[in-house]
Write an enzyme that holds these catalytic residues in place. Sequence first.
Site, PDB file in Angstrom:
ATOM      1  N   PRO A   1       1.483   2.283  -5.284  1.00 49.60           N
ATOM      2  CA  PRO A   1       2.059   1.132  -6.004  1.00 49.60           C
ATOM      3  C   PRO A   1       3.473   0.774  -5.546  1.00 49.60           C
ATOM      4  O   PRO A   1       3.775  -0.398  -5.312  1.00 49.60           O
ATOM      5  CB  PRO A   1       2.032   1.598  -7.465  1.00 49.60           C
ATOM      6  CG  PRO A   1       0.919   2.590  -7.535  1.00 49.60           C
ATOM      7  CD  PRO A   1       0.936   3.291  -6.207  1.00 49.60           C
TER       8      PRO A   1
ATOM      9  N   LYS B   1       8.422  -8.578   2.831  1.00 44.99           N
ATOM     10  CA  LYS B   1       7.379  -8.589   1.791  1.00 44.99           C
ATOM     11  C   LYS B   1       7.984  -8.975   0.434  1.00 44.99           C
ATOM     12  O   LYS B   1       7.410  -9.791  -0.309  1.00 44.99           O
ATOM     13  CB  LYS B   1       6.731  -7.207   1.701  1.00 44.99           C
ATOM     14  CG  LYS B   1       5.671  -7.069   0.618  1.00 44.99           C
ATOM     15  CD  LYS B   1       4.420  -7.887   0.894  1.00 44.99           C
ATOM     16  CE  LYS B   1       3.439  -7.796  -0.268  1.00 44.99           C
ATOM     17  NZ  LYS B   1       2.235  -8.593  -0.059  1.00 44.99           N
TER      18      LYS B   1
HETATM   19  P1  NDP Z   1      -3.770  -0.093  -7.109  1.00 41.31           P
HETATM   20  O1  NDP Z   1      -3.021   0.002  -8.375  1.00 41.31           O
HETATM   21  O2  NDP Z   1      -5.138  -0.677  -7.093  1.00 41.31           O
HETATM   22  O3  NDP Z   1      -3.888   1.369  -6.409  1.00 41.31           O
HETATM   23  C1  NDP Z   1      -2.804   2.208  -6.334  1.00 41.31           C
HETATM   24  C2  NDP Z   1      -3.157   3.469  -5.579  1.00 41.31           C
HETATM   25  O4  NDP Z   1      -2.060   4.377  -5.713  1.00 41.31           O
HETATM   26  C3  NDP Z   1      -4.380   4.203  -6.140  1.00 41.31           C
HETATM   27  O5  NDP Z   1      -4.987   4.894  -5.086  1.00 41.31           O
HETATM   28  C4  NDP Z   1      -3.742   5.170  -7.137  1.00 41.31           C
HETATM   29  O6  NDP Z   1      -4.532   6.319  -7.390  1.00 41.31           O
HETATM   30  C5  NDP Z   1      -2.506   5.572  -6.362  1.00 41.31           C
HETATM   31  N1  NDP Z   1      -1.450   6.075  -7.236  1.00 41.31           N
HETATM   32  C6  NDP Z   1      -0.899   5.474  -8.304  1.00 41.31           C
HETATM   33  N2  NDP Z   1       0.089   6.250  -8.826  1.00 41.31           N
HETATM   34  C7  NDP Z   1       0.135   7.370  -8.058  1.00 41.31           C
HETATM   35  C8  NDP Z   1       0.924   8.558  -8.089  1.00 41.31           C
HETATM   36  N3  NDP Z   1       1.880   8.729  -9.005  1.00 41.31           N
HETATM   37  N4  NDP Z   1       0.688   9.499  -7.157  1.00 41.31           N
HETATM   38  C9  NDP Z   1      -0.282   9.333  -6.234  1.00 41.31           C
HETATM   39  N5  NDP Z   1      -1.065   8.242  -6.150  1.00 41.31           N
HETATM   40  C10 NDP Z   1      -0.856   7.268  -7.050  1.00 41.31           C
HETATM   41  O7  NDP Z   1      -2.809  -0.860  -6.103  1.00 41.31           O
HETATM   42  P2  NDP Z   1      -3.210  -1.753  -4.829  1.00 41.31           P
HETATM   43  O8  NDP Z   1      -4.165  -1.008  -3.980  1.00 41.31           O
HETATM   44  O9  NDP Z   1      -3.550  -3.122  -5.281  1.00 41.31           O
HETATM   45  O10 NDP Z   1      -1.785  -1.858  -4.129  1.00 41.31           O
HETATM   46  C11 NDP Z   1      -1.249  -0.843  -3.312  1.00 41.31           C
HETATM   47  C12 NDP Z   1       0.018  -1.419  -2.648  1.00 41.31           C
HETATM   48  O11 NDP Z   1      -0.356  -2.552  -1.869  1.00 41.31           O
HETATM   49  C13 NDP Z   1       1.044  -1.918  -3.680  1.00 41.31           C
HETATM   50  O12 NDP Z   1       2.337  -1.664  -3.229  1.00 41.31           O
HETATM   51  C14 NDP Z   1       0.773  -3.415  -3.745  1.00 41.31           C
HETATM   52  O13 NDP Z   1       1.920  -4.135  -4.166  1.00 41.31           O
HETATM   53  C15 NDP Z   1       0.362  -3.706  -2.308  1.00 41.31           C
HETATM   54  N6  NDP Z   1      -0.484  -4.878  -2.104  1.00 41.31           N
HETATM   55  C16 NDP Z   1      -1.632  -5.087  -2.859  1.00 41.31           C
HETATM   56  C17 NDP Z   1      -2.398  -6.224  -2.646  1.00 41.31           C
HETATM   57  C18 NDP Z   1      -3.643  -6.518  -3.424  1.00 41.31           C
HETATM   58  O14 NDP Z   1      -4.211  -7.621  -3.231  1.00 41.31           O
HETATM   59  N7  NDP Z   1      -4.137  -5.613  -4.288  1.00 41.31           N
HETATM   60  C19 NDP Z   1      -2.004  -7.221  -1.631  1.00 41.31           C
HETATM   61  C20 NDP Z   1      -0.860  -6.858  -0.855  1.00 41.31           C
HETATM   62  C21 NDP Z   1      -0.132  -5.752  -1.106  1.00 41.31           C
HETATM   63  P3  NDP Z   1      -5.634   6.341  -8.554  1.00 41.31           P
HETATM   64  O15 NDP Z   1      -6.891   5.849  -7.916  1.00 41.31           O
HETATM   65  O16 NDP Z   1      -5.675   7.753  -8.968  1.00 41.31           O
HETATM   66  O17 NDP Z   1      -5.132   5.423  -9.664  1.00 41.31           O
END
Ligand code: NDP
Length: 299
Positions: A69, A174
Amino acid sequence: MKIAFLGLGDIGKPMAHHLARDPFDLTVWNRTASKAAQFVTEHAGKKVKATPTPAEAVKGREIVITCLPSSVEVEELLHQKDGILAGISSGSVMLDCTSGDPTTSIAIAAELKSRGVQFVDAPVSGGTIGAVEGRLTVMCGGERAAFDRVMPALEAFAKKIVHCGPVGAGHTVKAVNQALLAVHILATAEALVTAAKAGVSPAVALEVINASSGRSNSSENLIPARALTREFPRTFRLALLDKDIDIAARLAKEMEVEAPLISLAARLTTEAHRMLGEEVDHVEAVRLVERRGGAEIKS
Ligand code: NDP
Protein backbone atom coordinates in the site's frame (compact mmCIF):
# COMPACT_ATOMS: atom_id res chain seq x y z
CA MET A 1 16.11 -14.41 -14.28
CA LYS A 2 15.30 -15.04 -10.61
CA ILE A 3 12.62 -12.71 -9.28
CA ALA A 4 10.74 -12.37 -5.99
CA PHE A 5 7.35 -10.63 -5.89
CA LEU A 6 5.95 -9.47 -2.54
CA GLY A 7 2.39 -8.16 -2.36
CA LEU A 8 -0.27 -9.90 -4.44
CA GLY A 9 -2.99 -7.25 -4.03
CA ASP A 10 -5.45 -5.82 -6.57
CA ILE A 11 -2.64 -4.70 -8.88
CA GLY A 12 0.29 -6.78 -7.63
CA LYS A 13 -1.33 -10.07 -8.57
CA PRO A 14 -1.96 -9.29 -12.26
CA MET A 15 1.55 -7.79 -12.49
CA ALA A 16 3.14 -10.90 -11.00
CA HIS A 17 1.16 -13.04 -13.43
CA HIS A 18 3.34 -11.73 -16.30
CA LEU A 19 6.47 -12.87 -14.46
CA ALA A 20 5.19 -16.41 -14.05
CA ARG A 21 6.70 -17.57 -17.33
CA ASP A 22 10.03 -18.03 -19.10
CA PRO A 23 12.61 -16.59 -18.81
CA PHE A 24 11.62 -15.85 -15.23
CA ASP A 25 11.81 -18.03 -12.14
CA LEU A 26 9.42 -16.54 -9.60
CA THR A 27 9.00 -16.73 -5.83
CA VAL A 28 5.95 -15.01 -4.32
CA TRP A 29 5.09 -13.95 -0.80
CA ASN A 30 1.88 -12.36 0.46
CA ARG A 31 0.87 -11.39 4.01
CA THR A 32 -2.30 -13.44 3.64
CA ALA A 33 -0.59 -16.69 2.70
CA SER A 34 -3.69 -18.25 1.09
CA LYS A 35 -3.46 -15.67 -1.74
CA ALA A 36 0.12 -16.73 -2.53
CA ALA A 37 -0.93 -20.41 -2.44
CA GLN A 38 -3.81 -19.61 -4.80
CA PHE A 39 -1.39 -17.81 -7.15
CA VAL A 40 0.84 -20.91 -7.28
CA THR A 41 -2.19 -23.12 -8.00
CA GLU A 42 -3.26 -20.81 -10.82
CA HIS A 43 0.24 -21.10 -12.33
CA ALA A 44 0.72 -24.84 -11.95
CA GLY A 45 3.46 -26.17 -14.21
CA LYS A 46 5.30 -22.81 -14.26
CA LYS A 47 8.48 -21.89 -12.36
CA VAL A 48 6.55 -20.34 -9.45
CA LYS A 49 6.71 -21.09 -5.76
CA ALA A 50 5.37 -19.46 -2.60
CA THR A 51 7.42 -19.05 0.56
CA PRO A 52 6.29 -18.63 4.17
CA THR A 53 8.45 -15.55 4.85
CA PRO A 54 9.70 -12.52 2.88
CA ALA A 55 13.31 -13.48 3.77
CA GLU A 56 12.93 -16.86 2.08
CA ALA A 57 11.21 -15.30 -0.94
CA VAL A 58 14.07 -12.87 -1.64
CA LYS A 59 16.99 -15.23 -0.93
CA GLY A 60 19.19 -15.64 -4.02
CA ARG A 61 16.89 -13.48 -6.18
CA GLU A 62 18.34 -10.99 -8.70
CA ILE A 63 15.30 -8.70 -8.52
CA VAL A 64 13.03 -8.22 -5.50
CA ILE A 65 9.72 -6.55 -6.38
CA THR A 66 7.48 -5.00 -3.71
CA CYS A 67 3.91 -3.84 -4.37
CA LEU A 68 2.45 -2.75 -1.04
CA PRO A 69 0.00 0.00 0.00
CA SER A 70 2.61 2.61 0.97
CA SER A 71 6.26 3.13 1.92
CA VAL A 72 5.28 2.52 5.56
CA GLU A 73 4.58 -1.16 4.80
CA VAL A 74 7.70 -1.38 2.60
CA GLU A 75 9.86 -0.23 5.53
CA GLU A 76 8.10 -2.66 7.88
CA LEU A 77 8.67 -5.53 5.50
CA LEU A 78 12.34 -4.66 5.10
CA HIS A 79 13.05 -4.55 8.83
CA GLN A 80 10.73 -7.14 10.36
CA LYS A 81 12.09 -10.45 11.64
CA ASP A 82 12.29 -12.75 8.59
CA GLY A 83 11.85 -9.64 6.45
CA ILE A 84 13.56 -8.57 3.22
CA LEU A 85 16.82 -7.46 4.82
CA ALA A 86 17.17 -10.84 6.49
CA GLY A 87 17.36 -12.57 3.11
CA ILE A 88 18.25 -10.18 0.30
CA SER A 89 21.47 -10.91 -1.59
CA SER A 90 24.27 -8.43 -2.23
CA GLY A 91 24.32 -7.59 -5.95
CA SER A 92 20.53 -7.69 -6.32
CA VAL A 93 18.10 -4.86 -7.12
CA MET A 94 15.01 -3.99 -5.11
CA LEU A 95 12.28 -2.73 -7.43
CA ASP A 96 9.56 -0.96 -5.44
CA CYS A 97 6.32 -0.79 -7.45
CA THR A 98 4.44 0.63 -4.46
CA SER A 99 3.13 4.18 -4.94
CA GLY A 100 5.38 5.33 -2.15
CA ASP A 101 6.94 8.53 -0.94
CA PRO A 102 10.25 9.84 -2.27
CA THR A 103 11.82 10.74 1.09
CA THR A 104 11.35 7.26 2.53
CA SER A 105 12.65 5.71 -0.69
CA ILE A 106 15.84 7.78 -0.58
CA ALA A 107 16.46 6.51 2.98
CA ILE A 108 15.70 2.90 1.97
CA ALA A 109 18.04 3.18 -1.04
CA ALA A 110 20.88 4.41 1.19
CA GLU A 111 20.38 1.55 3.64
CA LEU A 112 20.32 -1.02 0.84
CA LYS A 113 23.39 0.49 -0.83
CA SER A 114 25.42 -0.19 2.33
CA ARG A 115 24.53 -3.88 1.80
CA GLY A 116 25.44 -3.87 -1.91
CA VAL A 117 21.79 -3.76 -3.10
CA GLN A 118 20.51 -1.23 -5.63
CA PHE A 119 17.05 0.36 -5.36
CA VAL A 120 14.66 1.54 -8.06
CA ASP A 121 11.31 3.13 -7.23
CA ALA A 122 8.91 2.09 -9.98
CA PRO A 123 5.27 2.95 -9.25
CA VAL A 124 2.80 2.06 -11.97
CA SER A 125 -0.24 3.59 -13.61
CA GLY A 126 -2.91 2.10 -15.84
CA GLY A 127 -5.15 0.32 -13.34
CA THR A 128 -5.89 -3.34 -12.84
CA ILE A 129 -7.04 -3.74 -16.46
CA GLY A 130 -3.74 -2.27 -17.67
CA ALA A 131 -1.96 -4.74 -15.39
CA VAL A 132 -3.96 -7.72 -16.68
CA GLU A 133 -3.22 -6.67 -20.26
CA GLY A 134 0.48 -6.02 -19.55
CA ARG A 135 0.33 -2.42 -20.70
CA LEU A 136 1.04 -0.41 -17.55
CA THR A 137 3.01 2.83 -17.46
CA VAL A 138 5.99 2.69 -15.08
CA MET A 139 7.85 5.73 -13.79
CA CYS A 140 11.27 4.94 -12.38
CA GLY A 141 13.77 6.57 -10.06
CA GLY A 142 17.27 5.22 -9.55
CA GLU A 143 20.69 4.86 -11.10
CA ARG A 144 20.59 4.23 -14.83
CA ALA A 145 22.55 0.97 -14.46
CA ALA A 146 19.99 -0.37 -11.95
CA PHE A 147 17.14 0.78 -14.21
CA ASP A 148 18.70 -1.10 -17.14
CA ARG A 149 19.02 -4.27 -15.03
CA VAL A 150 15.31 -4.34 -14.09
CA MET A 151 14.12 -3.57 -17.63
CA PRO A 152 13.29 -7.21 -18.58
CA ALA A 153 10.99 -7.49 -15.54
CA LEU A 154 9.33 -4.15 -16.26
CA GLU A 155 8.80 -5.03 -19.93
CA ALA A 156 6.84 -8.10 -18.84
CA PHE A 157 3.96 -5.98 -17.46
CA ALA A 158 4.44 -2.48 -18.88
CA LYS A 159 4.18 -0.74 -22.21
CA LYS A 160 5.53 2.70 -21.32
CA ILE A 161 8.63 2.75 -19.11
CA VAL A 162 10.24 6.09 -18.24
CA HIS A 163 13.41 6.77 -16.28
CA CYS A 164 12.45 9.96 -14.42
CA GLY A 165 15.68 10.64 -12.50
CA PRO A 166 17.44 9.56 -9.30
CA VAL A 167 15.85 7.51 -6.50
CA GLY A 168 12.53 9.10 -5.49
CA ALA A 169 11.82 10.58 -8.94
CA GLY A 170 9.37 7.81 -9.81
CA HIS A 171 7.44 8.31 -6.59
CA THR A 172 7.43 12.06 -7.15
CA VAL A 173 5.89 11.73 -10.61
CA LYS A 174 3.35 9.20 -9.36
CA ALA A 175 2.29 11.48 -6.48
CA VAL A 176 1.70 14.49 -8.73
CA ASN A 177 -0.15 12.33 -11.26
CA GLN A 178 -2.43 11.09 -8.48
CA ALA A 179 -3.02 14.65 -7.29
CA LEU A 180 -4.29 15.45 -10.79
CA LEU A 181 -6.48 12.33 -10.75
CA ALA A 182 -8.13 13.38 -7.47
CA VAL A 183 -8.59 16.97 -8.66
CA HIS A 184 -10.17 15.76 -11.92
CA ILE A 185 -12.59 13.35 -10.22
CA LEU A 186 -13.75 15.90 -7.65
CA ALA A 187 -13.94 18.83 -10.08
CA THR A 188 -15.86 16.75 -12.64
CA ALA A 189 -18.26 15.62 -9.91
CA GLU A 190 -18.85 19.24 -8.85
CA ALA A 191 -19.52 20.24 -12.47
CA LEU A 192 -21.95 17.36 -13.06
CA VAL A 193 -23.87 17.78 -9.78
CA THR A 194 -24.25 21.47 -10.65
CA ALA A 195 -25.54 20.59 -14.13
CA ALA A 196 -27.94 18.00 -12.67
CA LYS A 197 -29.41 20.51 -10.21
CA ALA A 198 -29.80 23.00 -13.04
CA GLY A 199 -31.91 20.42 -14.86
CA VAL A 200 -29.36 18.96 -17.32
CA SER A 201 -28.81 15.22 -17.31
CA PRO A 202 -25.20 14.33 -16.28
CA ALA A 203 -25.04 11.96 -19.28
CA VAL A 204 -25.89 14.80 -21.65
CA ALA A 205 -23.43 17.15 -19.94
CA LEU A 206 -20.70 14.48 -20.25
CA GLU A 207 -21.46 13.97 -23.94
CA VAL A 208 -20.69 17.65 -24.50
CA ILE A 209 -17.75 17.89 -22.07
CA ASN A 210 -16.10 14.88 -23.68
CA ALA A 211 -16.17 16.62 -27.05
CA SER A 212 -15.00 19.88 -25.47
CA SER A 213 -12.13 21.40 -23.52
CA GLY A 214 -13.20 20.30 -20.02
CA ARG A 215 -12.62 16.61 -20.68
CA SER A 216 -10.16 14.34 -18.84
CA ASN A 217 -9.70 10.61 -18.23
CA SER A 218 -12.16 11.04 -15.35
CA SER A 219 -14.88 12.52 -17.59
CA GLU A 220 -14.16 10.23 -20.55
CA ASN A 221 -13.71 6.92 -18.80
CA LEU A 222 -13.99 6.74 -15.02
CA ILE A 223 -17.20 8.66 -14.34
CA PRO A 224 -19.23 7.29 -17.30
CA ALA A 225 -18.28 3.66 -16.54
CA ARG A 226 -18.49 3.81 -12.75
CA ALA A 227 -20.67 6.71 -11.54
CA LEU A 228 -23.25 7.07 -14.33
CA THR A 229 -23.90 3.31 -14.16
CA ARG A 230 -23.79 3.41 -10.31
CA GLU A 231 -21.70 0.23 -10.51
CA PHE A 232 -18.54 1.62 -8.87
CA PRO A 233 -16.43 -1.55 -9.35
CA ARG A 234 -13.47 -1.61 -7.00
CA THR A 235 -10.13 -1.61 -8.79
CA PHE A 236 -8.17 1.01 -6.83
CA ARG A 237 -9.15 1.80 -3.28
CA LEU A 238 -10.05 5.37 -2.31
CA ALA A 239 -7.84 4.86 0.76
CA LEU A 240 -4.84 4.51 -1.57
CA LEU A 241 -5.72 7.66 -3.54
CA ASP A 242 -6.00 9.49 -0.21
CA LYS A 243 -2.48 8.27 0.66
CA ASP A 244 -1.19 9.37 -2.77
CA ILE A 245 -2.55 12.90 -2.75
CA ASP A 246 -1.32 13.34 0.81
CA ILE A 247 2.19 12.52 -0.47
CA ALA A 248 1.75 15.14 -3.22
CA ALA A 249 0.46 17.80 -0.80
CA ARG A 250 3.37 17.19 1.60
CA LEU A 251 5.84 17.27 -1.28
CA ALA A 252 4.49 20.61 -2.54
CA LYS A 253 4.86 22.01 0.98
CA GLU A 254 8.39 20.65 1.29
CA MET A 255 9.26 22.23 -2.07
CA GLU A 256 7.70 25.53 -0.91
CA VAL A 257 5.19 25.48 -3.74
CA GLU A 258 1.83 27.11 -3.05
CA ALA A 259 -0.63 24.44 -4.14
CA PRO A 260 -4.10 25.32 -2.83
CA LEU A 261 -5.87 23.09 -5.36
CA ILE A 262 -3.86 20.04 -4.32
CA SER A 263 -4.33 20.86 -0.61
CA LEU A 264 -8.09 21.22 -0.99
CA ALA A 265 -8.40 18.05 -3.07
CA ALA A 266 -6.33 16.23 -0.42
CA ARG A 267 -8.69 17.43 2.33
CA LEU A 268 -11.79 16.43 0.35
CA THR A 269 -10.31 13.04 -0.53
CA THR A 270 -9.61 12.40 3.16
CA GLU A 271 -13.20 13.42 4.01
CA ALA A 272 -14.55 11.04 1.36
CA HIS A 273 -12.27 8.26 2.64
CA ARG A 274 -13.49 8.79 6.23
CA MET A 275 -17.11 8.88 5.09
CA LEU A 276 -16.95 5.77 2.87
CA GLY A 277 -14.36 3.54 4.56
CA GLU A 278 -11.35 1.45 3.51
CA GLU A 279 -12.75 -0.81 0.82
CA VAL A 280 -14.56 1.45 -1.67
CA ASP A 281 -13.19 2.35 -5.10
CA HIS A 282 -11.55 5.76 -5.65
CA VAL A 283 -14.28 6.98 -8.02
CA GLU A 284 -16.77 6.71 -5.15
CA ALA A 285 -15.24 10.01 -3.94
CA VAL A 286 -17.96 11.57 -6.14
CA ARG A 287 -20.46 10.50 -3.43
CA LEU A 288 -19.09 13.21 -1.14
CA VAL A 289 -19.92 15.87 -3.73
CA GLU A 290 -23.29 14.26 -4.46
CA ARG A 291 -24.32 14.15 -0.81
CA ARG A 292 -23.33 17.74 -0.17
CA GLY A 293 -24.81 18.97 -3.45
CA GLY A 294 -28.04 17.01 -3.19
CA ALA A 295 -28.01 15.32 -6.62
CA GLU A 296 -26.60 12.11 -8.10
CA ILE A 297 -24.45 11.64 -11.20
CA LYS A 298 -26.57 9.05 -12.96
CA SER A 299 -27.96 8.60 -16.43
P1 NDP B 1 -4.24 -3.72 -2.21
O1 NDP B 1 -4.74 -3.04 -1.00
O2 NDP B 1 -5.19 -4.44 -3.10
O3 NDP B 1 -3.07 -4.78 -1.83
C1 NDP B 1 -2.07 -4.44 -0.95
C2 NDP B 1 -1.07 -5.57 -0.82
O4 NDP B 1 -0.18 -5.24 0.25
C3 NDP B 1 -1.70 -6.91 -0.45
O5 NDP B 1 -0.90 -7.93 -0.97
C4 NDP B 1 -1.63 -6.89 1.08
O6 NDP B 1 -1.62 -8.18 1.67
C5 NDP B 1 -0.27 -6.25 1.27
N1 NDP B 1 -0.13 -5.62 2.58
C6 NDP B 1 -0.93 -4.70 3.15
N2 NDP B 1 -0.44 -4.34 4.36
C7 NDP B 1 0.70 -5.07 4.55
C8 NDP B 1 1.65 -5.16 5.60
N3 NDP B 1 1.54 -4.41 6.70
N4 NDP B 1 2.67 -6.03 5.46
C9 NDP B 1 2.78 -6.79 4.35
N5 NDP B 1 1.91 -6.76 3.32
C10 NDP B 1 0.89 -5.90 3.42
O7 NDP B 1 -3.43 -2.61 -3.01
P2 NDP B 1 -3.16 -2.53 -4.59
O8 NDP B 1 -2.64 -3.83 -5.08
O9 NDP B 1 -4.33 -1.92 -5.26
O10 NDP B 1 -2.01 -1.42 -4.60
C11 NDP B 1 -0.66 -1.71 -4.33
C12 NDP B 1 0.15 -0.44 -4.66
O11 NDP B 1 -0.04 -0.13 -6.04
C13 NDP B 1 -0.34 0.79 -3.87
O12 NDP B 1 0.74 1.60 -3.53
C14 NDP B 1 -1.27 1.49 -4.86
O13 NDP B 1 -1.37 2.88 -4.58
C15 NDP B 1 -0.58 1.18 -6.18
N6 NDP B 1 -1.43 1.20 -7.37
C16 NDP B 1 -2.64 0.51 -7.42
C17 NDP B 1 -3.42 0.58 -8.56
C18 NDP B 1 -4.73 -0.14 -8.68
O14 NDP B 1 -5.42 0.06 -9.71
N7 NDP B 1 -5.14 -0.98 -7.71
C19 NDP B 1 -3.00 1.38 -9.72
C20 NDP B 1 -1.70 1.97 -9.60
C21 NDP B 1 -0.98 1.90 -8.46
P3 NDP B 1 -2.98 -8.93 2.06
O15 NDP B 1 -3.38 -9.69 0.84
O16 NDP B 1 -2.60 -9.77 3.21
O17 NDP B 1 -3.99 -7.85 2.45
